[in-house]
Design an enzyme around this catalytic site. Sequence first.
Site, PDB file in Angstrom:
ATOM      1  N   ASN A  18       3.854  -0.451   3.710  1.00  0.00           N
ATOM      2  CA  ASN A  18       4.135  -1.058   2.420  1.00  0.00           C
ATOM      3  C   ASN A  18       4.713   0.029   1.523  1.00  0.00           C
ATOM      4  O   ASN A  18       4.057   1.046   1.283  1.00  0.00           O
ATOM      5  CB  ASN A  18       2.857  -1.635   1.800  1.00  0.00           C
ATOM      6  CG  ASN A  18       2.269  -2.747   2.650  1.00  0.00           C
ATOM      7  OD1 ASN A  18       2.994  -3.496   3.305  1.00  0.00           O
ATOM      8  ND2 ASN A  18       0.952  -2.860   2.658  1.00  0.00           N
TER       9      ASN A  18
ATOM     10  N   HIS B 181       1.273   5.907   4.167  1.00  0.00           N
ATOM     11  CA  HIS B 181       0.363   5.522   5.252  1.00  0.00           C
ATOM     12  C   HIS B 181       0.955   4.357   6.017  1.00  0.00           C
ATOM     13  O   HIS B 181       1.727   3.559   5.477  1.00  0.00           O
ATOM     14  CB  HIS B 181      -1.021   5.154   4.714  1.00  0.00           C
ATOM     15  CG  HIS B 181      -1.010   4.118   3.635  1.00  0.00           C
ATOM     16  ND1 HIS B 181      -0.690   4.413   2.326  1.00  0.00           N
ATOM     17  CD2 HIS B 181      -1.246   2.786   3.669  1.00  0.00           C
ATOM     18  CE1 HIS B 181      -0.739   3.308   1.615  1.00  0.00           C
ATOM     19  NE2 HIS B 181      -1.073   2.299   2.399  1.00  0.00           N
TER      20      HIS B 181
ATOM     21  N   GLY C  10       4.244  -3.844  -1.894  1.00  0.00           N
ATOM     22  CA  GLY C  10       2.796  -4.070  -1.910  1.00  0.00           C
ATOM     23  C   GLY C  10       1.960  -2.820  -1.711  1.00  0.00           C
ATOM     24  O   GLY C  10       0.783  -2.903  -1.371  1.00  0.00           O
ATOM     25  N   GLN C  11       2.561  -1.641  -1.960  1.00  0.00           N
ATOM     26  CA  GLN C  11       1.804  -0.396  -1.795  1.00  0.00           C
ATOM     27  C   GLN C  11       0.816  -0.225  -2.947  1.00  0.00           C
ATOM     28  O   GLN C  11       1.202  -0.351  -4.113  1.00  0.00           O
ATOM     29  CB  GLN C  11       2.780   0.795  -1.749  1.00  0.00           C
ATOM     30  CG  GLN C  11       2.088   2.125  -1.511  1.00  0.00           C
ATOM     31  CD  GLN C  11       3.090   3.275  -1.372  1.00  0.00           C
ATOM     32  OE1 GLN C  11       4.300   3.092  -1.504  1.00  0.00           O
ATOM     33  NE2 GLN C  11       2.565   4.460  -1.124  1.00  0.00           N
TER      34      GLN C  11
ATOM     35  N   HIS D 101      -0.217   1.080   8.300  1.00  0.00           N
ATOM     36  CA  HIS D 101      -1.277   0.191   8.771  1.00  0.00           C
ATOM     37  C   HIS D 101      -1.007  -0.123  10.245  1.00  0.00           C
ATOM     38  O   HIS D 101       0.146  -0.374  10.631  1.00  0.00           O
ATOM     39  CB  HIS D 101      -1.235  -1.145   8.022  1.00  0.00           C
ATOM     40  CG  HIS D 101      -1.475  -1.045   6.551  1.00  0.00           C
ATOM     41  ND1 HIS D 101      -2.677  -1.372   5.967  1.00  0.00           N
ATOM     42  CD2 HIS D 101      -0.658  -0.667   5.543  1.00  0.00           C
ATOM     43  CE1 HIS D 101      -2.588  -1.211   4.658  1.00  0.00           C
ATOM     44  NE2 HIS D 101      -1.375  -0.781   4.363  1.00  0.00           N
TER      45      HIS D 101
ATOM     46  N   ASP E  31      -9.476   0.962   8.086  1.00  0.00           N
ATOM     47  CA  ASP E  31      -9.311   0.427   6.737  1.00  0.00           C
ATOM     48  C   ASP E  31     -10.646  -0.149   6.258  1.00  0.00           C
ATOM     49  O   ASP E  31     -11.361  -0.806   7.008  1.00  0.00           O
ATOM     50  CB  ASP E  31      -8.227  -0.667   6.737  1.00  0.00           C
ATOM     51  CG  ASP E  31      -7.708  -0.964   5.348  1.00  0.00           C
ATOM     52  OD1 ASP E  31      -6.543  -0.632   5.064  1.00  0.00           O
ATOM     53  OD2 ASP E  31      -8.474  -1.524   4.529  1.00  0.00           O
ATOM     54  N   ILE E  32     -10.972   0.086   4.993  1.00  0.00           N
ATOM     55  CA  ILE E  32     -12.251  -0.355   4.430  1.00  0.00           C
ATOM     56  C   ILE E  32     -12.304  -1.880   4.277  1.00  0.00           C
ATOM     57  O   ILE E  32     -13.386  -2.467   4.217  1.00  0.00           O
ATOM     58  CB  ILE E  32     -12.490   0.352   3.067  1.00  0.00           C
ATOM     59  CG1 ILE E  32     -13.967   0.419   2.733  1.00  0.00           C
ATOM     60  CG2 ILE E  32     -11.683  -0.285   1.947  1.00  0.00           C
ATOM     61  CD1 ILE E  32     -14.282   1.386   1.598  1.00  0.00           C
TER      62      ILE E  32
HETATM   63  P1  5GP Z   1      -1.540  -0.336   0.748  1.00  0.00           P
HETATM   64  O1  5GP Z   1      -1.937  -1.541  -0.043  1.00  0.00           O
HETATM   65  O2  5GP Z   1      -1.263   0.849  -0.156  1.00  0.00           O
HETATM   66  O3  5GP Z   1      -0.460  -0.555   1.764  1.00  0.00           O
HETATM   67  O4  5GP Z   1      -2.805   0.019   1.638  1.00  0.00           O
HETATM   68  C1  5GP Z   1      -3.930   0.681   1.155  1.00  0.00           C
HETATM   69  C2  5GP Z   1      -5.056   0.376   2.101  1.00  0.00           C
HETATM   70  O5  5GP Z   1      -6.090   1.298   1.880  1.00  0.00           O
HETATM   71  C3  5GP Z   1      -5.672  -1.020   1.894  1.00  0.00           C
HETATM   72  O6  5GP Z   1      -5.566  -1.786   3.095  1.00  0.00           O
HETATM   73  C4  5GP Z   1      -7.123  -0.735   1.516  1.00  0.00           C
HETATM   74  O7  5GP Z   1      -8.028  -1.651   2.074  1.00  0.00           O
HETATM   75  C5  5GP Z   1      -7.324   0.675   2.062  1.00  0.00           C
HETATM   76  N1  5GP Z   1      -8.301   1.444   1.307  1.00  0.00           N
HETATM   77  C6  5GP Z   1      -8.368   1.571  -0.056  1.00  0.00           C
HETATM   78  N2  5GP Z   1      -9.384   2.390  -0.397  1.00  0.00           N
HETATM   79  C7  5GP Z   1      -9.967   2.781   0.767  1.00  0.00           C
HETATM   80  C8  5GP Z   1     -11.086   3.641   1.057  1.00  0.00           C
HETATM   81  O8  5GP Z   1     -11.740   4.207   0.172  1.00  0.00           O
HETATM   82  N3  5GP Z   1     -11.391   3.823   2.367  1.00  0.00           N
HETATM   83  C9  5GP Z   1     -10.684   3.212   3.382  1.00  0.00           C
HETATM   84  N4  5GP Z   1     -11.099   3.437   4.632  1.00  0.00           N
HETATM   85  N5  5GP Z   1      -9.634   2.412   3.132  1.00  0.00           N
HETATM   86  C10 5GP Z   1      -9.277   2.196   1.846  1.00  0.00           C
END
Ligand code: 5GP
Length: 112
Positions: free
Chosen positions: A85, A98, A91-92, A100, A29-30
Amino acid sequence: MDCLFCKIINGEIPSEKLYEDELVYVFRDIDPKAPTHFLIVPKEHIPSADNLEERHKDLIGHVFLVAKKICAEEGLTKGYRIVNNCKEDGGQTVEHLHFHVLGGRSLNWPPG
Ligand code: 5GP
Ligand code: ZN
């Protein structure tokens, strides 16, 4: 398709890849929320867990086995958390299914 994770899977956007097979792509994750934080992303564009169908049963089992394998490689012997999420209230933020995987510290429960 204009999807961030589809672009990461096909290499259009760079990522720190940990693992890949025919079903999933795994990368860090970034914006990590724990010392270890990676994402397991099915290669098929499924918008959310709420869009899963019967035919995805093996895929989801596979996700958990991949999590176990990579957590062992990452040295997470004390445990870890697998989180999905789902949609707005869950919180998606990226609309491509995906999971985590977080570890490397004690995690709070319940989440906020
Ligand atoms: P969500 O909030 O949808 O459950 O999770 C999305 C996740 O994707 C977040 O934890 C966010 O930090 C990660 N993310 C968003 N953009 C990027 C990206 O460009 N590269 C990587 N490696 N992770 C990302
Ligand atoms: Zn996608």
